[in-house]
Design a protein around this motif. Sequence first.
Motif, PDB file in Angstrom:
ATOM      1  N   MET B   1       0.840  -1.202   0.000  1.00 21.46           N
ATOM      2  CA  MET B   1       0.000   0.000   0.000  1.00 21.46           C
ATOM      3  C   MET B   1       0.874   1.251   0.000  1.00 21.46           C
ATOM      4  N   LEU B   2       0.277   2.394  -0.368  1.00 21.52           N
ATOM      5  CA  LEU B   2       1.011   3.645  -0.463  1.00 21.52           C
ATOM      6  C   LEU B   2       1.274   4.241   0.911  1.00 21.52           C
ATOM      7  N   GLY B   3       2.455   4.851   1.049  1.00 19.80           N
ATOM      8  CA  GLY B   3       2.725   5.605   2.258  1.00 19.80           C
ATOM      9  C   GLY B   3       2.107   6.993   2.142  1.00 19.80           C
ATOM     10  N   ARG B   4       2.138   7.747   3.257  1.00 18.91           N
ATOM     11  CA  ARG B   4       1.512   9.068   3.263  1.00 18.91           C
ATOM     12  C   ARG B   4       2.128   9.982   2.225  1.00 18.91           C
ATOM     13  N   ARG B   5       3.457  10.031   2.240  1.00 20.50           N
ATOM     14  CA  ARG B   5       4.163  10.940   1.323  1.00 20.50           C
ATOM     15  C   ARG B   5       3.858  10.586  -0.135  1.00 20.50           C
ATOM     16  N   THR B   6       3.940   9.286  -0.435  1.00 18.92           N
ATOM     17  CA  THR B   6       3.681   8.850  -1.815  1.00 18.92           C
ATOM     18  C   THR B   6       2.240   9.160  -2.206  1.00 18.92           C
ATOM     19  N   ALA B   7       1.332   8.890  -1.292  1.00 24.07           N
ATOM     20  CA  ALA B   7      -0.086   9.152  -1.583  1.00 24.07           C
ATOM     21  C   ALA B   7      -0.305  10.637  -1.858  1.00 24.07           C
ATOM     22  N   MET B   8       0.363  11.480  -1.077  1.00 22.73           N
ATOM     23  CA  MET B   8       0.222  12.930  -1.266  1.00 22.73           C
ATOM     24  C   MET B   8       0.694  13.336  -2.660  1.00 22.73           C
ATOM     25  N   ILE B   9       1.843  12.794  -3.051  1.00 22.16           N
ATOM     26  CA  ILE B   9       2.387  13.137  -4.373  1.00 22.16           C
ATOM     27  C   ILE B   9       1.472  12.619  -5.482  1.00 22.16           C
ATOM     28  N   VAL B  10       0.990  11.393  -5.312  1.00 26.03           N
ATOM     29  CA  VAL B  10       0.138  10.806  -6.357  1.00 26.03           C
ATOM     30  C   VAL B  10      -1.176  11.581  -6.475  1.00 26.03           C
ATOM     31  N   VAL B  11      -1.786  11.905  -5.331  1.00 17.73           N
ATOM     32  CA  VAL B  11      -3.063  12.638  -5.358  1.00 17.73           C
ATOM     33  C   VAL B  11      -2.873  14.005  -6.016  1.00 17.73           C
ATOM     34  N   THR B  12      -1.830  14.708  -5.610  1.00 16.21           N
ATOM     35  CA  THR B  12      -1.577  16.033  -6.196  1.00 16.21           C
ATOM     36  C   THR B  12      -1.283  15.912  -7.689  1.00 16.21           C
ATOM     37  N   GLY B  13      -0.512  14.907  -8.035  1.00 16.56           N
ATOM     38  CA  GLY B  13      -0.207  14.697  -9.454  1.00 16.56           C
ATOM     39  C   GLY B  13      -1.457  14.411 -10.257  1.00 16.56           C
ATOM     40  N   MET B  14      -2.344  13.592  -9.711  1.00 10.74           N
ATOM     41  CA  MET B  14      -3.590  13.282 -10.426  1.00 10.74           C
ATOM     42  C   MET B  14      -4.439  14.537 -10.602  1.00 10.74           C
ATOM     43  N   PHE B  15      -4.469  15.365  -9.570  1.00 16.18           N
ATOM     44  CA  PHE B  15      -5.273  16.584  -9.639  1.00 16.18           C
ATOM     45  C   PHE B  15      -4.759  17.499 -10.749  1.00 16.18           C
ATOM     46  N   PHE B  16      -3.463  17.708 -10.769  1.00 19.08           N
ATOM     47  CA  PHE B  16      -2.919  18.619 -11.789  1.00 19.08           C
ATOM     48  C   PHE B  16      -2.949  17.997 -13.185  1.00 19.08           C
ATOM     49  N   ALA B  17      -2.796  16.691 -13.250  1.00 20.68           N
ATOM     50  CA  ALA B  17      -2.923  16.034 -14.555  1.00 20.68           C
ATOM     51  C   ALA B  17      -4.347  16.221 -15.092  1.00 20.68           C
ATOM     52  N   ALA B  18      -5.325  16.107 -14.203  1.00 21.79           N
ATOM     53  CA  ALA B  18      -6.716  16.305 -14.623  1.00 21.79           C
ATOM     54  C   ALA B  18      -6.941  17.743 -15.094  1.00 21.79           C
ATOM     55  N   LEU B  19      -6.351  18.700 -14.371  1.00 20.40           N
ATOM     56  CA  LEU B  19      -6.476  20.108 -14.785  1.00 20.40           C
ATOM     57  C   LEU B  19      -5.849  20.324 -16.161  1.00 20.40           C
ATOM     58  N   MET B  20      -4.681  19.765 -16.368  1.00 21.91           N
ATOM     59  CA  MET B  20      -3.985  19.945 -17.650  1.00 21.91           C
ATOM     60  C   MET B  20      -4.759  19.289 -18.789  1.00 21.91           C
ATOM     61  N   LEU B  21      -5.280  18.093 -18.513  1.00 19.24           N
ATOM     62  CA  LEU B  21      -6.061  17.397 -19.537  1.00 19.24           C
ATOM     63  C   LEU B  21      -7.282  18.226 -19.916  1.00 19.24           C
ATOM     64  N   SER B  22      -7.898  18.801 -18.906  1.00 24.17           N
ATOM     65  CA  SER B  22      -9.075  19.647 -19.146  1.00 24.17           C
ATOM     66  C   SER B  22      -8.694  20.864 -19.990  1.00 24.17           C
ATOM     67  N   LEU B  23      -7.573  21.470 -19.648  1.00 24.57           N
ATOM     68  CA  LEU B  23      -7.140  22.668 -20.385  1.00 24.57           C
ATOM     69  C   LEU B  23      -6.788  22.335 -21.837  1.00 24.57           C
ATOM     70  N   LEU B  24      -6.161  21.204 -22.029  1.00 23.25           N
ATOM     71  CA  LEU B  24      -5.712  20.833 -23.377  1.00 23.25           C
ATOM     72  C   LEU B  24      -6.866  20.399 -24.280  1.00 23.25           C
ATOM     73  N   THR B  25      -7.931  19.896 -23.695  1.00 23.88           N
ATOM     74  CA  THR B  25      -9.016  19.346 -24.525  1.00 23.88           C
ATOM     75  C   THR B  25     -10.278  20.204 -24.489  1.00 23.88           C
ATOM     76  N   HIS B  26     -10.220  21.329 -23.791  1.00 24.78           N
ATOM     77  CA  HIS B  26     -11.459  22.080 -23.613  1.00 24.78           C
ATOM     78  C   HIS B  26     -11.995  22.609 -24.944  1.00 24.78           C
ATOM     79  N   SER B  27     -13.295  22.785 -24.963  1.00 23.86           N
ATOM     80  CA  SER B  27     -14.013  23.321 -26.133  1.00 23.86           C
ATOM     81  C   SER B  27     -13.870  22.428 -27.360  1.00 23.86           C
ATOM     82  N   THR B  28     -13.714  21.139 -27.141  1.00 26.61           N
ATOM     83  CA  THR B  28     -13.666  20.198 -28.269  1.00 26.61           C
ATOM     84  C   THR B  28     -14.717  19.106 -28.059  1.00 26.61           C
ATOM     85  N   GLY B  29     -14.977  18.390 -29.134  1.00 22.66           N
ATOM     86  CA  GLY B  29     -15.857  17.223 -29.027  1.00 22.66           C
ATOM     87  C   GLY B  29     -17.313  17.496 -29.312  1.00 22.66           C
TER      88      GLY B  29
END
Lengths: 194, 461
Positions: B1-29
């Motif tokens: 299982m993930l440790g606290r530090r790793t979980a923090m990095i992964v959660v933050t990374g997922m959040f910003f990856a989601a933001l970037m994906l949203s920015l890159l694909t917005h107004s399409t489809g």
Amino acid sequence: MGPYHAIMVHFPVALWTVAAGIIILRGVSAGPLARAFDRVLVSLLFIGAASGLVAYVLGQLVWPPDTLQATPLGRNHMMAATWSLFYWAAVLFLRWRTGERAWEGAINRLIMVVLGALGAGLLAITGTLGGHLHGAPAYLSEILRMLGFDVYQTYYVPNGVLAVLAIVIVAMPALAIAAARKRAAPAMHGEGGK
Amino acid sequence: MLGRRTAMIVVTGMFFAALMLSLLTHSTGVVRNDPARNIWIPAELTMPLQLQVAFNETQIYFRYRWPAEEPHVLTDLLRYSDGKWQRQTRTPIGSDPDGLAEDRLSMMLDDGSVPEFQRYGGYITVGANMRDFTGSGADAAHRRKYLPATRKDPGDWYSIADAATLDAQRRAGYFLDLWHWRAHLSNPLGRSDDQHIAWFRLYDSGETLFFSNWDADRGQPRWMFDPQRGGVRALRWEDVPAARADASEHYYLREDAAVPFDPDHEWREGDVIPGQVLREAEDSRAEIRVHGQGRWADGYWDVTLVRALDTGHPLEDKVLRDQGVYTVALSVHRDARASRWHYVSLPLQVGLARQADLVATRFTGNAPDWTSVETRDITLFYPGQVSWPHLTGARHAGSRYIAKGVPVKYRHKESQLARYGIEMEFDREIRRQWWLTLVAGVLLIVSFVFSVGRLFRLREG
């Protein structure tokens, strides 16, 4: 309601901007000044959220909902305002519930600094779009356009991205809960051994 | 299982990856061509046009120069196919795949008698449910441009005011002069069609510049090319895409150069004859001439139109005077498009030797020296499906400004209007996707902060 919305938004904009500054300062400094500012952070965030809610409701009354949601600028402003309100309310909740632990360790502080900067950016975008709607466009929208966001185009994401967002929305708390349980498990084992 | 530090990095990374994906694909489809709904979006939403204006004691000259990758000089053809003659006339949705939509330039002109035109340009002529709008229905072909005050209800095409009111409006100058240059149906004659917009888009009085070449009773053309003159009786279908506005080529049929159709000739599969025959117009319809030649070269059309300042037809043509300020709005059809698939300009004030958006230069002689005439660079834009009833209705946030008389250019830029025009075409779909995105964003924020909060409460180590 337009003029009243314009008056009211000054409060959350000012309070959240100051809050963002305090968060960033406290994130990079543990000095007495930063600690002093941090002591009023929850109060600032609370008043900011309360006044932000009032400004948001007044903003919804400037135009009929169908009118506001019929224009790209209106949609973008409403979206940014909604996200700003929830964002800063969430930051309030975070700082209030976690207390001083928000500043423990480099990673915590880094995340808080990023949260503060992101909130300030979201606030700037919301204000810029509001200015546009009011007929006073700012140069910031040109910067946003260079970054890939045309304020005259409704911000929405395609279905595939919505699915990814849904996965992320579920995965983040799942990871956090799993990490917390992992931490709790040895403690329980320890208590059982006494 | 993930440790606290790793979980923090992964959660933050997922959040910003989601933001970037949203920015890159917005107004399409969502925005896509949909011929079933009469929707076709041009790849280029704006285009440039250069305008120069000059006048002497009796004439006014408008010079237009605009880019067009290819010239399109054919429209409405009769084609011999499967042993019989067939009409190849249609209004394409977007670009015609065979290039059968002529290039055109239109200019609406007013002297201030239509005050809304000065502020909002051609938008005021677009009523609800116009021809080729999504959902306008099969009976919409006649629903063309009109001025708002010619209707009891400006949003209802059929609520036309009574004849006495329309006559009085006309005498008061409540109409727009419409210059309509066409690469096939007017340019070969050295003319521009002369029309005006009042209760309808009307032709000026006089003989038309063209008439139909289709003999419906016999199912064949009436006229064909004179083989004695050009050596051919018809064009070839495979040559259509390469047709150029070049006097040495046969791409149009003139009445005085055509001969009666010969049904006994051995016609071949793919023979084509123009579906309209050109002829010299008369009276008010013939007032606008092409100065020199309207030519396409090196990717640009260069067309100069000339007309008398006062044509003597004040109920169909606007009278222009030295020191007067007039409003024009331009449109261009190119890339083999017709109907509403054009580019339009915002209204522009032209002053005849008087300060305005563009100052027309006074000169003496028979032709202006264009090198000494001011050039105005204009941006034309794709207008989408935006009607005057919508703009003045409750759903348009700017309707209150229109009611106050605030000009469109005070609040909007051309590129912005093009974006808005497209979003109007997908209003329902975009709004749905926008709501979903808004809710997803809120949930993402709540989820991230909840997760971070959970991890913050775990002590290091």
